[in-house]
Design a protein around this motif. Structure first.
Motif, PDB file in Angstrom:
ATOM      1  N   THR A 211       0.841  -1.198   0.000  1.00  0.00           N
ATOM      2  CA  THR A 211       0.000   0.000   0.000  1.00  0.00           C
ATOM      3  C   THR A 211       0.881   1.254   0.000  1.00  0.00           C
ATOM      4  O   THR A 211       2.031   1.217   0.426  1.00  0.00           O
ATOM      5  CB  THR A 211      -0.925   0.050   1.229  1.00  0.00           C
ATOM      6  OG1 THR A 211      -0.127   0.055   2.418  1.00  0.00           O
ATOM      7  CG2 THR A 211      -1.873  -1.141   1.242  1.00  0.00           C
ATOM      8  N   ILE A 212       0.299   2.342  -0.496  1.00  0.00           N
ATOM      9  CA  ILE A 212       0.955   3.651  -0.442  1.00  0.00           C
ATOM     10  C   ILE A 212      -0.072   4.666   0.047  1.00  0.00           C
ATOM     11  O   ILE A 212      -1.282   4.436  -0.064  1.00  0.00           O
ATOM     12  CB  ILE A 212       1.515   4.085  -1.814  1.00  0.00           C
ATOM     13  CG1 ILE A 212       0.392   4.168  -2.857  1.00  0.00           C
ATOM     14  CG2 ILE A 212       2.622   3.164  -2.277  1.00  0.00           C
ATOM     15  CD1 ILE A 212       0.834   4.757  -4.180  1.00  0.00           C
ATOM     16  N   GLU A 213       0.395   5.775   0.565  1.00  0.00           N
ATOM     17  CA  GLU A 213      -0.502   6.830   1.039  1.00  0.00           C
ATOM     18  C   GLU A 213      -0.685   7.879  -0.055  1.00  0.00           C
ATOM     19  O   GLU A 213       0.197   8.686  -0.311  1.00  0.00           O
ATOM     20  CB  GLU A 213       0.059   7.487   2.310  1.00  0.00           C
ATOM     21  CG  GLU A 213      -0.074   6.638   3.547  1.00  0.00           C
ATOM     22  CD  GLU A 213       0.177   7.422   4.827  1.00  0.00           C
ATOM     23  OE1 GLU A 213       0.342   8.652   4.745  1.00  0.00           O
ATOM     24  OE2 GLU A 213       0.212   6.798   5.902  1.00  0.00           O
ATOM     25  N   VAL A 214      -1.844   7.821  -0.690  1.00  0.00           N
ATOM     26  CA  VAL A 214      -2.169   8.845  -1.684  1.00  0.00           C
ATOM     27  C   VAL A 214      -2.509  10.144  -0.970  1.00  0.00           C
ATOM     28  O   VAL A 214      -2.080  11.233  -1.357  1.00  0.00           O
ATOM     29  CB  VAL A 214      -3.343   8.385  -2.567  1.00  0.00           C
ATOM     30  CG1 VAL A 214      -3.711   9.465  -3.582  1.00  0.00           C
ATOM     31  CG2 VAL A 214      -2.990   7.086  -3.285  1.00  0.00           C
ATOM     32  N   LEU A 215      -3.301  10.009   0.091  1.00  0.00           N
ATOM     33  CA  LEU A 215      -3.605  11.122   0.989  1.00  0.00           C
ATOM     34  C   LEU A 215      -3.082  10.750   2.371  1.00  0.00           C
ATOM     35  O   LEU A 215      -3.064   9.563   2.732  1.00  0.00           O
ATOM     36  CB  LEU A 215      -5.112  11.380   1.038  1.00  0.00           C
ATOM     37  CG  LEU A 215      -5.777  11.781  -0.284  1.00  0.00           C
ATOM     38  CD1 LEU A 215      -7.290  11.819  -0.119  1.00  0.00           C
ATOM     39  CD2 LEU A 215      -5.265  13.134  -0.776  1.00  0.00           C
ATOM     40  N   PRO A 216      -2.639  11.718   3.161  1.00  0.00           N
ATOM     41  CA  PRO A 216      -2.104  11.398   4.498  1.00  0.00           C
ATOM     42  C   PRO A 216      -3.103  10.601   5.333  1.00  0.00           C
ATOM     43  O   PRO A 216      -4.269  10.988   5.466  1.00  0.00           O
ATOM     44  CB  PRO A 216      -1.850  12.786   5.112  1.00  0.00           C
ATOM     45  CG  PRO A 216      -1.678  13.696   3.937  1.00  0.00           C
ATOM     46  CD  PRO A 216      -2.583  13.165   2.868  1.00  0.00           C
ATOM     47  N   GLY A 217      -2.657   9.462   5.844  1.00  0.00           N
ATOM     48  CA  GLY A 217      -3.499   8.650   6.712  1.00  0.00           C
ATOM     49  C   GLY A 217      -4.383   7.655   5.995  1.00  0.00           C
ATOM     50  O   GLY A 217      -5.112   6.900   6.639  1.00  0.00           O
ATOM     51  N   SER A 218      -4.373   7.637   4.639  1.00  0.00           N
ATOM     52  CA  SER A 218      -5.222   6.687   3.908  1.00  0.00           C
ATOM     53  C   SER A 218      -4.347   5.821   3.024  1.00  0.00           C
ATOM     54  O   SER A 218      -3.634   6.318   2.157  1.00  0.00           O
ATOM     55  CB  SER A 218      -6.258   7.427   3.053  1.00  0.00           C
ATOM     56  OG  SER A 218      -5.625   8.211   2.070  1.00  0.00           O
ATOM     57  N   GLY A 219      -4.363   4.520   3.263  1.00  0.00           N
ATOM     58  CA  GLY A 219      -3.549   3.592   2.492  1.00  0.00           C
ATOM     59  C   GLY A 219      -4.311   3.043   1.295  1.00  0.00           C
ATOM     60  O   GLY A 219      -5.456   2.607   1.427  1.00  0.00           O
ATOM     61  N   TRP A 220      -3.699   3.089   0.127  1.00  0.00           N
ATOM     62  CA  TRP A 220      -4.273   2.548  -1.109  1.00  0.00           C
ATOM     63  C   TRP A 220      -3.350   1.455  -1.617  1.00  0.00           C
ATOM     64  O   TRP A 220      -2.132   1.544  -1.491  1.00  0.00           O
ATOM     65  CB  TRP A 220      -4.390   3.631  -2.179  1.00  0.00           C
ATOM     66  CG  TRP A 220      -5.479   4.631  -1.940  1.00  0.00           C
ATOM     67  CD1 TRP A 220      -5.758   5.291  -0.792  1.00  0.00           C
ATOM     68  CD2 TRP A 220      -6.419   5.098  -2.902  1.00  0.00           C
ATOM     69  NE1 TRP A 220      -6.806   6.154  -0.956  1.00  0.00           N
ATOM     70  CE2 TRP A 220      -7.245   6.055  -2.256  1.00  0.00           C
ATOM     71  CE3 TRP A 220      -6.652   4.825  -4.237  1.00  0.00           C
ATOM     72  CZ2 TRP A 220      -8.269   6.724  -2.898  1.00  0.00           C
ATOM     73  CZ3 TRP A 220      -7.680   5.494  -4.890  1.00  0.00           C
ATOM     74  CH2 TRP A 220      -8.485   6.418  -4.222  1.00  0.00           C
ATOM     75  N   LEU A 221      -3.933   0.426  -2.213  1.00  0.00           N
ATOM     76  CA  LEU A 221      -3.127  -0.613  -2.821  1.00  0.00           C
ATOM     77  C   LEU A 221      -2.312  -0.019  -3.965  1.00  0.00           C
ATOM     78  O   LEU A 221      -2.840   0.695  -4.827  1.00  0.00           O
ATOM     79  CB  LEU A 221      -4.009  -1.741  -3.350  1.00  0.00           C
ATOM     80  CG  LEU A 221      -4.625  -2.678  -2.307  1.00  0.00           C
ATOM     81  CD1 LEU A 221      -5.565  -3.665  -2.973  1.00  0.00           C
ATOM     82  CD2 LEU A 221      -3.524  -3.426  -1.548  1.00  0.00           C
ATOM     83  N   LEU A 222      -1.028  -0.292  -3.965  1.00  0.00           N
ATOM     84  CA  LEU A 222      -0.131   0.266  -4.974  1.00  0.00           C
ATOM     85  C   LEU A 222      -0.605  -0.063  -6.388  1.00  0.00           C
ATOM     86  O   LEU A 222      -0.668   0.829  -7.253  1.00  0.00           O
ATOM     87  CB  LEU A 222       1.283  -0.278  -4.757  1.00  0.00           C
ATOM     88  CG  LEU A 222       2.302   0.023  -5.860  1.00  0.00           C
ATOM     89  CD1 LEU A 222       2.566   1.510  -5.951  1.00  0.00           C
ATOM     90  CD2 LEU A 222       3.591  -0.753  -5.628  1.00  0.00           C
ATOM     91  N   LEU A 223      -0.959  -1.323  -6.633  1.00  0.00           N
ATOM     92  CA  LEU A 223      -1.342  -1.719  -7.984  1.00  0.00           C
ATOM     93  C   LEU A 223      -2.655  -1.071  -8.411  1.00  0.00           C
ATOM     94  O   LEU A 223      -2.850  -0.776  -9.593  1.00  0.00           O
ATOM     95  CB  LEU A 223      -1.438  -3.243  -8.085  1.00  0.00           C
ATOM     96  CG  LEU A 223      -0.101  -3.982  -8.047  1.00  0.00           C
ATOM     97  CD1 LEU A 223      -0.307  -5.480  -8.182  1.00  0.00           C
ATOM     98  CD2 LEU A 223       0.819  -3.488  -9.151  1.00  0.00           C
TER      99      LEU A 223
END
Length: 654
Positions: A211-223
């Motif tokens: 996962t990466i943080e697109v917005l601070p505090g919210s994790g999104w799957l990288l793929l």
């Protein structure tokens, strides 16, 4: 030997473009079209040889040369020639060859004749480089090159303000999509450390949970983020909602480029890219759902707009938008094979429709409004017959190619369990109805009934020359017969490892178990809802435009505001013009008035000058040449110094 052919496929059109572009005056009009047509013909023949070689199991994946190295990352130019790219090479080069031949007749009297041939040959080179790429760098090169060439071709008649506006609109809207596309490629390089397809696809399963943080505090799957960013690029290039607004306006370009852009090249680049990236998209359920819903919205709502248009080329343009929506839905349903199959069949019948529309426009001295047509069926029999084939296939009626590819998509979406599949299935069925309606409205309105043009125009209507009708006939043939490939391309193992489908998304494989033959698929399709919905749309078109031609206007008046909203394309052009163009102008005006005039000129430039002027005025009062004022100033200075010294003594600080 085969590596030489791989290079010959894209480089032959490039050579033709260079000769026609730089030496067009020397070789003349005839020389320009001969060299470019010959170069594209060589590319097509080489593509056919490569296609046969690939069918025999000889795929290729390798670098041609290394452009640069940065750390451990290598940026290379290379080719991936497998069954997916080989099929695209044949389709792109064949349609391009037909467009080149057709252009001889359509652009015969144009002063930019040599320049146009140079552009379309260069366009072909760019598209071939895109489909043959084996890495994201070359993919991006081809991606941007077709965008640049589309700008030049849409605005080819640069003395027309409408053409300039349309070319700028296409360029700007595609830049919006390309920004997302570039972000996706950057994320691939940052997290995978390479831009090579094979290396990225090999690492993808191990990064499926990252996962990466697109917005601070919210994790999104990288793929998911990578796939959605890449798909934003596809939304721009393949004109998906809401980045669809550039494609209808691109009709301002000459008709041959309308066929080249909309049939088999630029607008299908996004479809091809998502299919090529199937190993990534298969690992993101979210991305697949986004792709499916966007495609469904585009397929339905653009088909509705096509019913309300009167410009013959714009009707075909909105038809392209709708058909691209079907391909996109297929990608979201993991039915990549069905989506690519529809891309191929669509390339043939849509090229027929665009070039047929161009043939009509030539005959009517560049009249494009269908309200000033009619009665052309007997006057232009070859154009009419081929146009009818294209419309029949576009409507998805059996037994032509469009029926097989469109029905395969609808069946796959119906079987899919991907979130959003139910909504997409309903939208596609409604879209089929409007597809039958606008396809045959186009035929009946333009070719049937009493002639609606003036007598002088009617007296000069003739069938187009052979350089126009021959490509129409050659493209109409696969529009009829290409559906027979469905068994191997969609339900067989044609694509092999070129396309990846996870077992839980193998809806096409499930449907393949029930597939027996082309005739069995045809019989099954006739009993399904898609056929009857399409047939009802075509029948309604016949009733409205042959039996009761007074009804369409009355229906439009009865629906009032609703019809007006659809006719105005849901107001997206006005919205974007007000929000983005108007907003940009407002920001620019604010920077001009508040920044340039008030802050820079008013404060920094003129303000500093006024401060210097005021200070100079004050100093000037003391420097006036009167001795008594100088003496007074000296006495005042002495008093101030004495006062300061007394204050220090009194305070004890001296």
């Amino acid at each position: 030997m085969m590596k030489t052919l791989y290079l010959l496929v894209p480089l032959a059109p490039l050579a033709g473009a260079i000769i026609a572009g730089f030496f067009g005056r020397a070789i003349g009009r005839t020389g320009a079209h001969r060299v470019t047509i010959a170069s594209v013909a060589v590319s097509f023949l080489a593509s056919c040889v490569v296609f046969v070689d690939v069918l025999n199991g000889n795929a290729f994946n390798g670098a041609v040369y290394t452009w640069l190295t940065s750390g451990e990352a290598r940026f290379e130019i290379g080719f991936l020639v497998d069954r997916l790219s080989a099929l695209m090479m044949v389709v792109v080069s064949f349609v391009s060859l037909m467009v080149h031949v057709y252009t001889i007749g359509y652009m015969a009297g144009d002063p930019g004749y040599q320049r146009f041939f140079a552009y379309i040959s260069l366009f072909t080179f760019s598209m071939l480089m895109l489909v043959m790429s084996n890495n994201f760098l070359q993919l991006f090169f081809g991606w941007e090159a077709v965008g640049l060439l589309s700008y030049l071709l849409i605005g080819f008649w640069y003395t027309r303000p409408s053409a300039i506006y349309a070319s700028l609109k296409a360029f700007v809207v595609n830049r919006v999509g390309d920004f997302g596309f570039l972000l996706g490629i950057a994320l691939v390089l940052a997290h995978f450390g390479t831009l090579d397809y094979a290396a990225v696809f090999g690492q993808a399963p191990s990064l499926a949970g990252r996962t990466i943080e697109v917005l601070p505090g919210s994790g999104w799957l990288l793929l998911s983020v990578i796939c959605i960013c890449l798909f934003i690029g596809a939304m721009g290039k393949s004109a998906q909602f809401p980045l669809h607004v550039w494609l209808p306006d691109s009709m301002e370009g000459p008709t041959p480029i309308s066929a080249l852009i909309h049939a088999a090249t630029m607008v299908t680049a996004g479809i091809f890219m998502v299919a090529r990236m199937s190993p990534l998209f298969e690992l993101s359920q979210t991305a697949l759902s986004v792709v499916m819903v966007i495609g469904a919205v585009t397929a339905l709502f653009m088909a509705m707009v096509a019913v309300t248009q009167h410009d013959i080329k714009r009707v075909v343009a909105y038809s392209t938008l709708s058909q691209l929506g079907y391909m996109t839905v297929a990608l979201g349903a993991s039915a990549y094979a069905a989506g690519i199959f529809h891309l191929v069949t669509h390339a043939f019948f849509k090229a027929v429709l665009f070039l047929g529309a161009g043939s009509v426009i030539i005959a009517l001295h560049h009249e494009q409004d269908m309200r000033r047509m009619g009665g052309l069926r007997k006057l232009m029999p070859i154009t009419y017959a081929t146009f009818l084939v294209g419309a029949w296939a576009n409507a998805g009626l059996p037994p032509f190619a469009g029926f097989f590819s469109k029905d395969a998509i609808i069946e796959a979406v119906h079987a899919s369990q991907t979130p959003g599949a139910g909504l997409a299935y309903a939208a596609l069925l409604l879209g089929v109805f409007f597809g039958g309606l606008y396809s045959f409205r186009l035929v009946f309105y333009a070719f049937h009934g009493a002639p609606r043009m003036d007598q002088d125009a009617l007296a000069h209507v003739r069938e187009s020359p052979w350089v126009v009708t021959l490509p129409l006939v050659l493209l109409a043939i696969p529009s009829v017969l290409a559906g027979g490939w469905i068994g191997s391309v969609v339900y067989g193992t044609y694509f092999g490892a070129s396309i990846a489908v996870n077992p839980e998304h193998a809806w096409i494989a499930q449907l393949a178990q029930a597939y027996r033959s082309v005739w069995g698929f045809l019989a099954h399709g006739i009993t399904g809802p898609a056929f009857w919905v399409a047939f009802s749309g075509a029948a309604l078109a016949g009733y409205l435009y042959l039996v009761r031609p007074d009804l369409p206007k009355r229906i439009a008046m009865a629906f009032g505001p609703l019809y007006a909203i659809v006719e105005r394309k849901y107001g997206f052009d006005e919205l974007y013009s007000w929000l983005f163009a108007g907003g940009a102008r407002l920001i620019g005006r604010g920077l001009w008035k508040g920044g340039d005039e008030a802050a820079i000129d008013g404060v920094m430039v003129n303000g500093s000058a006024r401060v210097v002027g005021w200070f100079s005025g004050v100093v000037r009062l003391a420097q006036n040449g009167f001795i008594y004022q100088y003496a007074f100033a000296m006495i005042l200075g002495v008093l101030l110094v004495l006062s300061w010294m007394l204050w220090r003594i009194w305070s004890g600080t001296a």
